[in-house]
Design a protein around this motif. Structure first.
Motif, PDB file in Angstrom:
ATOM      1  N   SER A  59       0.799  -1.231   0.000  1.00 18.31           N
ATOM      2  CA  SER A  59       0.000   0.000   0.000  1.00 18.31           C
ATOM      3  C   SER A  59       0.828   1.277   0.000  1.00 18.31           C
ATOM      4  N   GLY A  60       2.067   1.200  -0.465  1.00 15.38           N
ATOM      5  CA  GLY A  60       2.922   2.380  -0.492  1.00 15.38           C
ATOM      6  C   GLY A  60       3.313   2.888   0.886  1.00 15.38           C
ATOM      7  N   ARG A  61       2.962   2.132   1.944  1.00 14.89           N
ATOM      8  CA  ARG A  61       3.225   2.573   3.319  1.00 14.89           C
ATOM      9  C   ARG A  61       4.216   1.703   4.064  1.00 14.89           C
ATOM     10  N   TRP A  62       4.261   0.410   3.731  1.00 18.19           N
ATOM     11  CA  TRP A  62       5.120  -0.523   4.439  1.00 18.19           C
ATOM     12  C   TRP A  62       5.919  -1.346   3.448  1.00 18.19           C
ATOM     13  N   VAL A  63       7.045  -1.846   3.918  1.00 21.82           N
ATOM     14  CA  VAL A  63       7.849  -2.805   3.167  1.00 21.82           C
ATOM     15  C   VAL A  63       7.946  -4.033   4.055  1.00 21.82           C
ATOM     16  N   VAL A  64       7.575  -5.191   3.515  1.00 19.98           N
ATOM     17  CA  VAL A  64       7.702  -6.451   4.248  1.00 19.98           C
ATOM     18  C   VAL A  64       8.717  -7.293   3.499  1.00 19.98           C
ATOM     19  N   THR A  65       9.726  -7.796   4.229  1.00 15.02           N
ATOM     20  CA  THR A  65      10.791  -8.570   3.599  1.00 15.02           C
ATOM     21  C   THR A  65      10.937  -9.933   4.257  1.00 15.02           C
ATOM     22  N   GLN A  66      11.602 -10.828   3.545  1.00 18.55           N
ATOM     23  CA  GLN A  66      11.950 -12.150   4.068  1.00 18.55           C
ATOM     24  C   GLN A  66      13.418 -12.390   3.690  1.00 18.55           C
ATOM     25  N   PRO A  67      14.347 -11.853   4.494  1.00 21.43           N
ATOM     26  CA  PRO A  67      15.761 -11.971   4.141  1.00 21.43           C
ATOM     27  C   PRO A  67      16.251 -13.419   4.074  1.00 21.43           C
ATOM     28  N   VAL A  68      15.774 -14.260   4.968  1.00 25.65           N
ATOM     29  CA  VAL A  68      16.043 -15.703   4.934  1.00 25.65           C
ATOM     30  C   VAL A  68      14.723 -16.417   5.179  1.00 25.65           C
ATOM     31  N   LYS A  69      14.640 -17.636   4.720  1.00 25.57           N
ATOM     32  CA  LYS A  69      13.384 -18.379   4.829  1.00 25.57           C
ATOM     33  C   LYS A  69      12.855 -18.384   6.265  1.00 25.57           C
ATOM     34  N   GLY A  70      11.603 -17.926   6.411  1.00 28.77           N
ATOM     35  CA  GLY A  70      10.926 -17.951   7.693  1.00 28.77           C
ATOM     36  C   GLY A  70      11.171 -16.742   8.588  1.00 28.77           C
ATOM     37  N   THR A  71      12.023 -15.816   8.152  1.00 30.59           N
ATOM     38  CA  THR A  71      12.289 -14.598   8.924  1.00 30.59           C
ATOM     39  C   THR A  71      11.689 -13.416   8.181  1.00 30.59           C
ATOM     40  N   PHE A  72      10.779 -12.717   8.836  1.00 33.48           N
ATOM     41  CA  PHE A  72      10.084 -11.597   8.202  1.00 33.48           C
ATOM     42  C   PHE A  72      10.405 -10.309   8.947  1.00 33.48           C
ATOM     43  N   ARG A  73      10.532  -9.237   8.185  1.00 29.77           N
ATOM     44  CA  ARG A  73      10.795  -7.912   8.729  1.00 29.77           C
ATOM     45  C   ARG A  73       9.832  -6.927   8.072  1.00 29.77           C
ATOM     46  N   ALA A  74       9.532  -5.850   8.777  1.00 29.34           N
ATOM     47  CA  ALA A  74       8.694  -4.804   8.198  1.00 29.34           C
ATOM     48  C   ALA A  74       9.312  -3.447   8.512  1.00 29.34           C
ATOM     49  N   PHE A  75       9.203  -2.554   7.543  1.00 29.03           N
ATOM     50  CA  PHE A  75       9.758  -1.215   7.651  1.00 29.03           C
ATOM     51  C   PHE A  75       8.775  -0.218   7.064  1.00 29.03           C
ATOM     52  N   SER A  76       8.970   1.036   7.426  1.00 32.05           N
ATOM     53  CA  SER A  76       8.238   2.106   6.767  1.00 32.05           C
ATOM     54  C   SER A  76       8.733   2.173   5.324  1.00 32.05           C
ATOM     55  N   ALA A  77       7.848   2.486   4.396  1.00 34.70           N
ATOM     56  CA  ALA A  77       8.242   2.631   2.993  1.00 34.70           C
ATOM     57  C   ALA A  77       8.709   4.049   2.695  1.00 34.70           C
ATOM     58  N   LYS A  78       8.824   4.872   3.735  1.00 33.01           N
ATOM     59  CA  LYS A  78       9.233   6.271   3.580  1.00 33.01           C
ATOM     60  C   LYS A  78      10.752   6.374   3.701  1.00 33.01           C
ATOM     61  N   CYS A  79      11.404   6.798   2.628  1.00 31.05           N
ATOM     62  CA  CYS A  79      12.851   6.963   2.622  1.00 31.05           C
ATOM     63  C   CYS A  79      13.250   7.995   3.667  1.00 31.05           C
ATOM     64  N   THR A  80      14.327   7.717   4.382  1.00 29.09           N
ATOM     65  CA  THR A  80      14.774   8.615   5.443  1.00 29.09           C
ATOM     66  C   THR A  80      15.562   9.811   4.913  1.00 29.09           C
ATOM     67  N   HIS A  81      15.799   9.865   3.618  1.00 30.96           N
ATOM     68  CA  HIS A  81      16.513  11.016   3.055  1.00 30.96           C
ATOM     69  C   HIS A  81      15.591  12.220   2.939  1.00 30.96           C
ATOM     70  N   GLN A  82      14.558  12.118   2.100  1.00 28.04           N
ATOM     71  CA  GLN A  82      13.634  13.236   1.939  1.00 28.04           C
ATOM     72  C   GLN A  82      12.169  12.807   1.911  1.00 28.04           C
ATOM     73  N   GLY A  83      11.897  11.601   2.392  1.00 29.09           N
ATOM     74  CA  GLY A  83      10.516  11.179   2.562  1.00 29.09           C
ATOM     75  C   GLY A  83       9.821  10.588   1.352  1.00 29.09           C
ATOM     76  N   CYS A  84      10.541  10.341   0.280  1.00 24.47           N
ATOM     77  CA  CYS A  84       9.924   9.699  -0.889  1.00 24.47           C
ATOM     78  C   CYS A  84       9.550   8.260  -0.533  1.00 24.47           C
ATOM     79  N   ALA A  85       8.594   7.710  -1.248  1.00 21.09           N
ATOM     80  CA  ALA A  85       8.236   6.303  -1.053  1.00 21.09           C
ATOM     81  C   ALA A  85       9.210   5.428  -1.832  1.00 21.09           C
ATOM     82  N   VAL A  86       9.724   4.388  -1.167  1.00 15.61           N
ATOM     83  CA  VAL A  86      10.583   3.447  -1.876  1.00 15.61           C
ATOM     84  C   VAL A  86       9.736   2.750  -2.932  1.00 15.61           C
ATOM     85  N   ALA A  87      10.392   2.259  -3.988  1.00 18.73           N
ATOM     86  CA  ALA A  87       9.605   1.774  -5.119  1.00 18.73           C
ATOM     87  C   ALA A  87       9.859   0.335  -5.528  1.00 18.73           C
ATOM     88  N   THR A  88      11.060  -0.171  -5.316  1.00 17.09           N
ATOM     89  CA  THR A  88      11.369  -1.524  -5.781  1.00 17.09           C
ATOM     90  C   THR A  88      12.244  -2.250  -4.768  1.00 17.09           C
TER      91      THR A  88
END
Length: 134
Positions: A59-88
């Motif tokens: 939803s352009g608000r969160w990033v959910v990742t799985q760096p290794v199988k079974g481990t999930f992380r979530a982050f804000s999708a807002k770049c800490t530089h100038q607040g743009c939404a991360v895209a890929t």
């Protein structure tokens, strides 16, 4: 007279579009978990939809990742530089299109600036194949 007819038609179209959005909002409603009775946050994704070694932007608000199988992380999708939404997300890296900042999927840390701070980490709960904000 014609203007009133057009305005009425536009209002009806907007009302029906709003009605179509409401069912999607219902999936983000909070629910009490049966085991603990505590409130669980909105559903972000199913675990099966998050690729190992990658992730998804939700939803352009969160990033959910799985760096290794079974481990999930979530982050804000807002770049800490100038607040743009991360895209890929590619090759274990979360990319911001505005100025080229890159962040690691494992911990949101800066892989390449101009950002100097990591993406804000979000607390999540993973249960029964579903990832929720925690």
């Amino acid at each position: 007279m014609i203007f009133r007819g057009l305005a009425g038609g536009a209002a009806a179209a907007i009302a029906s579009a709003v009605a179509l959005v409401r069912p999607a909002e219902a999936t983000e409603a909070t629910e009490a978990t049966e085991e603990t009775g505590e409130t669980a946050g909105p559903v972000l994704a199913k675990t099966s939809s998050i690729p190992v070694g990658g992730g998804r932007i939700i939803s352009g608000r969160w990033v959910v990742t799985q760096p290794v199988k079974g481990t999930f992380r979530a982050f804000s999708a807002k770049c800490t530089h100038q607040g743009c939404a991360v895209a890929t997300i590619r090759g274990g890296i979360i990319n911001c299109p505005c100025h080229g900042s890159r962040f690691r999927i494992a911990d949101g840390s800066v892989a390449r600036g101009p950002a100097t701070r990591p993406l804000a980490r979000r607390k999540i709960k993973v249960s029964k194949g579903v990832i929720r904000l925690g």
